[in-house]
Write a protein that holds these residues in place. Structure first.
Motif, PDB file in Angstrom:
ATOM      1  N   ARG A   1       0.834  -1.197   0.000  1.00  0.00           N
ATOM      2  CA  ARG A   1       0.000   0.000   0.000  1.00  0.00           C
ATOM      3  C   ARG A   1       0.875   1.257   0.000  1.00  0.00           C
ATOM      4  N   ALA A   2       1.973   1.192   0.777  1.00  0.00           N
ATOM      5  CA  ALA A   2       2.893   2.328   0.808  1.00  0.00           C
ATOM      6  C   ALA A   2       3.447   2.595  -0.590  1.00  0.00           C
ATOM      7  N   LEU A   3       3.782   1.520  -1.308  1.00  0.00           N
ATOM      8  CA  LEU A   3       4.278   1.681  -2.678  1.00  0.00           C
ATOM      9  C   LEU A   3       3.227   2.348  -3.565  1.00  0.00           C
ATOM     10  N   LEU A   4       1.977   1.903  -3.412  1.00  0.00           N
ATOM     11  CA  LEU A   4       0.904   2.480  -4.231  1.00  0.00           C
ATOM     12  C   LEU A   4       0.707   3.957  -3.917  1.00  0.00           C
ATOM     13  N   VAL A   5       0.776   4.301  -2.625  1.00  0.00           N
ATOM     14  CA  VAL A   5       0.669   5.720  -2.251  1.00  0.00           C
ATOM     15  C   VAL A   5       1.831   6.496  -2.873  1.00  0.00           C
ATOM     16  N   GLY A   6       3.005   5.860  -2.907  1.00  0.00           N
ATOM     17  CA  GLY A   6       4.158   6.494  -3.542  1.00  0.00           C
ATOM     18  C   GLY A   6       3.897   6.776  -5.018  1.00  0.00           C
ATOM     19  N   VAL A   7       3.333   5.795  -5.733  1.00  0.00           N
ATOM     20  CA  VAL A   7       2.977   5.984  -7.146  1.00  0.00           C
ATOM     21  C   VAL A   7       2.031   7.166  -7.285  1.00  0.00           C
ATOM     22  N   LEU A   8       0.992   7.162  -6.430  1.00  0.00           N
ATOM     23  CA  LEU A   8      -0.018   8.220  -6.442  1.00  0.00           C
ATOM     24  C   LEU A   8       0.632   9.595  -6.251  1.00  0.00           C
ATOM     25  N   ALA A   9       1.505   9.700  -5.242  1.00  0.00           N
ATOM     26  CA  ALA A   9       2.093  11.001  -4.912  1.00  0.00           C
ATOM     27  C   ALA A   9       3.049  11.474  -5.997  1.00  0.00           C
ATOM     28  N   LEU A  10       3.895  10.567  -6.485  1.00  0.00           N
ATOM     29  CA  LEU A  10       4.876  10.968  -7.493  1.00  0.00           C
ATOM     30  C   LEU A  10       4.189  11.378  -8.794  1.00  0.00           C
ATOM     31  N   ALA A  11       3.202  10.578  -9.217  1.00  0.00           N
ATOM     32  CA  ALA A  11       2.509  10.891 -10.470  1.00  0.00           C
ATOM     33  C   ALA A  11       1.817  12.244 -10.361  1.00  0.00           C
ATOM     34  N   THR A  12       1.107  12.453  -9.253  1.00  0.00           N
ATOM     35  CA  THR A  12       0.399  13.719  -9.083  1.00  0.00           C
ATOM     36  C   THR A  12       1.386  14.878  -9.010  1.00  0.00           C
ATOM     37  N   GLY A  13       2.445  14.708  -8.209  1.00  0.00           N
ATOM     38  CA  GLY A  13       3.413  15.791  -8.039  1.00  0.00           C
ATOM     39  C   GLY A  13       4.050  16.197  -9.354  1.00  0.00           C
ATOM     40  N   ALA A  14       4.426  15.195 -10.162  1.00  0.00           N
ATOM     41  CA  ALA A  14       5.083  15.506 -11.433  1.00  0.00           C
ATOM     42  C   ALA A  14       4.154  16.285 -12.350  1.00  0.00           C
ATOM     43  N   ALA A  15       2.872  15.885 -12.382  1.00  0.00           N
ATOM     44  CA  ALA A  15       1.924  16.567 -13.267  1.00  0.00           C
ATOM     45  C   ALA A  15       1.629  17.971 -12.757  1.00  0.00           C
ATOM     46  N   VAL A  16       1.367  18.082 -11.464  1.00  0.00           N
ATOM     47  CA  VAL A  16       0.993  19.373 -10.877  1.00  0.00           C
ATOM     48  C   VAL A  16       2.132  20.387 -11.017  1.00  0.00           C
ATOM     49  N   ALA A  17       3.360  19.920 -10.869  1.00  0.00           N
ATOM     50  CA  ALA A  17       4.492  20.834 -10.944  1.00  0.00           C
ATOM     51  C   ALA A  17       4.578  21.490 -12.319  1.00  0.00           C
ATOM     52  N   GLN A  18       4.229  20.755 -13.358  1.00  0.00           N
ATOM     53  CA  GLN A  18       4.365  21.307 -14.710  1.00  0.00           C
ATOM     54  C   GLN A  18       3.152  22.114 -15.143  1.00  0.00           C
ATOM     55  N   THR A  19       1.962  21.715 -14.714  1.00  0.00           N
ATOM     56  CA  THR A  19       0.763  22.317 -15.297  1.00  0.00           C
ATOM     57  C   THR A  19      -0.148  22.993 -14.285  1.00  0.00           C
ATOM     58  N   GLY A  20       0.112  22.856 -13.005  1.00  0.00           N
ATOM     59  CA  GLY A  20      -0.825  23.405 -12.036  1.00  0.00           C
ATOM     60  C   GLY A  20      -1.945  22.412 -11.764  1.00  0.00           C
ATOM     61  N   LEU A  21      -2.979  22.866 -11.044  1.00  0.00           N
ATOM     62  CA  LEU A  21      -4.031  21.942 -10.619  1.00  0.00           C
ATOM     63  C   LEU A  21      -5.079  21.774 -11.710  1.00  0.00           C
ATOM     64  N   ILE A  22      -5.024  20.660 -12.402  1.00  0.00           N
ATOM     65  CA  ILE A  22      -6.031  20.372 -13.417  1.00  0.00           C
ATOM     66  C   ILE A  22      -6.959  19.315 -12.857  1.00  0.00           C
ATOM     67  N   GLY A  23      -8.201  19.719 -12.626  1.00  0.00           N
ATOM     68  CA  GLY A  23      -9.146  18.833 -11.960  1.00  0.00           C
ATOM     69  C   GLY A  23      -9.839  17.891 -12.925  1.00  0.00           C
ATOM     70  N   PHE A  24     -10.484  16.895 -12.381  1.00  0.00           N
ATOM     71  CA  PHE A  24     -11.431  16.027 -13.075  1.00  0.00           C
ATOM     72  C   PHE A  24     -10.831  14.989 -14.009  1.00  0.00           C
ATOM     73  N   VAL A  25      -9.643  15.249 -14.591  1.00  0.00           N
ATOM     74  CA  VAL A  25      -9.070  14.250 -15.501  1.00  0.00           C
ATOM     75  C   VAL A  25      -8.806  12.956 -14.737  1.00  0.00           C
ATOM     76  N   GLY A  26      -8.177  13.112 -13.566  1.00  0.00           N
ATOM     77  CA  GLY A  26      -7.842  11.943 -12.762  1.00  0.00           C
ATOM     78  C   GLY A  26      -9.069  11.208 -12.254  1.00  0.00           C
ATOM     79  N   LEU A  27     -10.169  11.925 -12.118  1.00  0.00           N
ATOM     80  CA  LEU A  27     -11.401  11.300 -11.624  1.00  0.00           C
ATOM     81  C   LEU A  27     -12.154  10.609 -12.757  1.00  0.00           C
ATOM     82  N   VAL A  28     -12.221  11.295 -13.888  1.00  0.00           N
ATOM     83  CA  VAL A  28     -13.077  10.823 -14.972  1.00  0.00           C
ATOM     84  C   VAL A  28     -12.420   9.723 -15.804  1.00  0.00           C
TER      85      VAL A  28
END
Lengths: 357, 295
Positions: free
Chosen positions: A260-287
């Protein structure tokens, strides 16, 4: 919740594999088409593409602006969708999204602090303070905002993990994420109150902008996406097992904690990398995961792959649309994804309700 | 003879060229940019910079502006590049500008620089910064007249101050920037204009430039005069306790419309107009005070 929940094991029909491959192939082709479309749409339209080989300015527009930003949008969408699919599986909640664990509020706070420290507020009488001069070199300034967003996103998740005392209990983790989101959001409000200039500058970040992504940003996101895809694929069985409930997963002999810790790591790294470049883009990750699930019913392995491809395609298309809607000006892409994503979820909800009747 | 003259002209041009060659500009973000010639194609992404460029007589060199630049009139026909914080990068590059003028708070400057454009980030927030910006732009664009323009601006502000009747001076003013409410505090350009006109800002210096204040503070300080943007004025009296404010009871509230607000919040060549707007407001308020006192 059970009606919407990703039900994995019971849902895999025997003939899912060819369909998944076929879908993945179609999505990749569509993504390439979107990339080509992205290269031919913008302030100057198709004209730049036609003259790209003899006019250096047109070439620059196509090669250094349109292609990297479209590819960047695809990569950011893919990262967010991967994070979303992982989050929905991990928390067994169809409404989980990449920003659930406090990464969004962490990133936003870090960027607000960076603005407050480096740029906007410190301006006095045209001179500029020492901090400002230090922030002067473009590399440092770039590291300033992009790096701050990345570290902030990771910091938010780590804080949530700390408050939840690890990843053992999903509900604790979820609640800690909500708490971190609100508290860090409040701290950001404080920063913005102290320096109202930051508020205005933050707007670009919270709405999400794909227009500033260059080849460097693409390289960073690709370098993050590739290993995370492999890791997520390897961990897909854990998500399948979790879909049957934590007790079942434990009884299968899975070391749930570290996985589970590994999965949280995937979640955090993927989100961080995207957010750092583009800012907060909502709904894509949900939809994107919902869309992928409505295309084919399959286990988490193929689902993660398809979600990633769908997310990439979605955001690449949204990026193109953001350039078209009020051309030659641009709409922040986050506005578009929120409207389109919201409409899709509403439709999905109504369809499900209709089916249940 | 004619030949000598021609040579002389060429030599002079060369000297002039040599003098300009390597003109290095250091902007508000501390970035240094080297200019080999005066920029002939300018994109401005901040309204106050657009106005300054035009006031320096270089309006015809502008090829693109941000969506908020709306003065002077010719600017409205130029292609809009989006907002200063979220400009369309591609549209800016397509115009092939020699220089992009942008605010210091925009993230776009990094991207524009990476694409090989010359970017000068300037964001005047005070009169001193406005002077610095105007001088810098005058040198960058190689137009004379920056000093004259500044003298004209100062004279205009002074003229507005001179028109203030003695009774209007010394009024204690609350200037509301947004209905949050954010006040215009000390060390802002608005405060400097108040000082020039002999008005007193009720907001203390330690609150910073644009503090978000507790509405109670205004009730406690009970200003003589309130200046506010148009959409904010109607709800003032509806705020708890505000209906009893002296300024509201005696109608000493100045509402500025959107166009006037643009003038008041942009530290640029229209500063005399801003001073005049404020002075008119204060004089009108002083005369209504007399009436109210007589009644």
């Amino acid at each position: 919740m059970p009606t919407l929940a990703p039900t994995a094991l019971d849902a895999a029909p025997p003939r899912a594999a060819p369909r998944v491959l076929w879908l993945a192939f179609t999505l990749i082709v569509l993504s390439l088409l979107a990339l080509a479309w992205g290269a031919s749409v913008g302030s100057t339209g198709f004209d730049s593409l036609r003259r790209a080989f003899d006019d250096p300015a047109a070439a620059q527009i196509v090669w250094d602006i349109r292609l990297p930003r479209t590819l960047g949008a695809w990569l950011a969408g893919a990262l967010l969708a991967l994070a979303g699919a992982v989050a929905q599986g991990l928390f067994r909640n169809p409404l989980a999204d990449p920003f659930l664990l406090g990464s969004a509020s962490g990133a936003a706070l870090a960027v607000a602090l960076a603005y407050a420290a480096l740029g906007v507020g410190g301006m006095v009488a045209g001179g500029g303070s020492v901090a400002l001069l230090q922030a002067a070199s473009p590399w440092l300034a770039r590291l300033g905002f992009t790096g701050a967003a990345f570290l902030g996103a990771l910091g938010g998740v780590l804080l949530a993990l700390m408050l939840a005392r690890g990843v053992q209990q999903t509900l604790r983790l979820l609640l800690a994420g909500v708490v971190v989101g609100f508290v860090l959001g409040a701290v950001r409000d404080l920063v913005q109150l102290a320096q109202p200039d930051v508020l205005q500058a933050m707007q670009g970040f919270t709405l999400g902008i794909t227009g500033f992504v260059g080849w460097g940003g693409c390289a960073v996101m690709a370098a993050v996406l590739a290993p995370l895809m492999v890791l997520a694929w390897a961990l897909a069985r854990v998500l399948d097992a979790l879909a049957l409930g934590e007790a079942t997963a434990l009884s299968l002999g899975l070391p749930l904690g570290p996985l589970r810790a590994l999965l949280v790591g995937v979640l955090a790294l993927a989100t961080g990398a995207a957010v750092a470049q583009t800012g907060l883009i909502g709904f894509v990750g949900l939809v994107a995961p919902h869309l992928a699930r409505s295309l084919v019913r399959c286990t988490h392995g193929p689902l993660l792959l398809l979600s990633t491809l769908v997310g990439g395609l979605l955001l690449a298309l949204a990026d193109v649309a953001s350039r078209l809607v009020i051309a030659p000006q641009e709409l922040p892409v986050g506005v578009l994804t929120a409207v389109l994503g919201g409409a899709y979820l509403l439709w999905l909800m109504n369809r499900r309700a209709g089916g249940a009747r | 003879m004619r030949r000598t003259l021609r040579w002389l002209t060429v030599l002079l041009a060369l000297f002039a060229g040599a003098a300009w060659a390597g003109h290095v500009v250091t902007d508000d973000a501390g970035q240094t940019t080297r200019f080999d010639a005066a920029p002939a194609r300018i994109v401005s992404l901040l309204p106050s910079l657009t106005e300054t460029v035009c006031a320096l007589g270089a309006c015809d060199r502008l090829v693109g502006v941000d969506r908020y630049s709306n003065w002077p009139e010719p600017v409205k026909t130029l292609p809009q590049m989006g907002g200063g914080l979220d400009p369309n990068v591609e549209a800016v590059v397509a115009l092939r500008p020699d220089v992009v003028l942008i605010g210091t708070s925009s993230r776009a400057s990094v991207r524009l620089r990476a694409l090989g454009l010359k970017v000068v980030a300037l964001e005047p927030k005070t009169r001193a910064a406005m002077r610095h910006t105007t001088t810098l732009l005058g040198e960058l664009l190689q137009v004379g007249g920056a000093a004259e323009l500044l003298a004209r601006i100062d004279a205009g502000v002074q003229a507005a101050a001179d028109r203030m009747p003695p009774a209007a001076r010394g009024q204690r003013v609350y200037y509301e920037v947004t209905p949050a409410p954010h006040a215009a505090g000390r060390s802002t350009f608005i405060d400097e204009l108040m000082q020039a006109l002999g008005l007193v800002n009720i907001i203390d210096a330690e609150l910073g430039p644009y503090p978000r204040i507790n509405p109670e503070l205004v009730v406690r300080l009970d200003p003589d005069l309130i200046m506010v943007s148009q959409q904010g004025a109607a709800e003032l009296a509806r705020r708890p306790g505000w209906a009893k404010l002296r300024a509201l009871r005696q109608g000493r509230v100045c509402e500025f419309n959107a166009a006037e607000r643009d003038i008041l919040v942009r530290p640029g060549p229209r500063m005399p107009e801003a001073a005049r707007l404020m002075a008119d407001c204060a004089s009108h308020s002083a005369s209504s005070k007399k009436e109210a006192g007589g009644a």
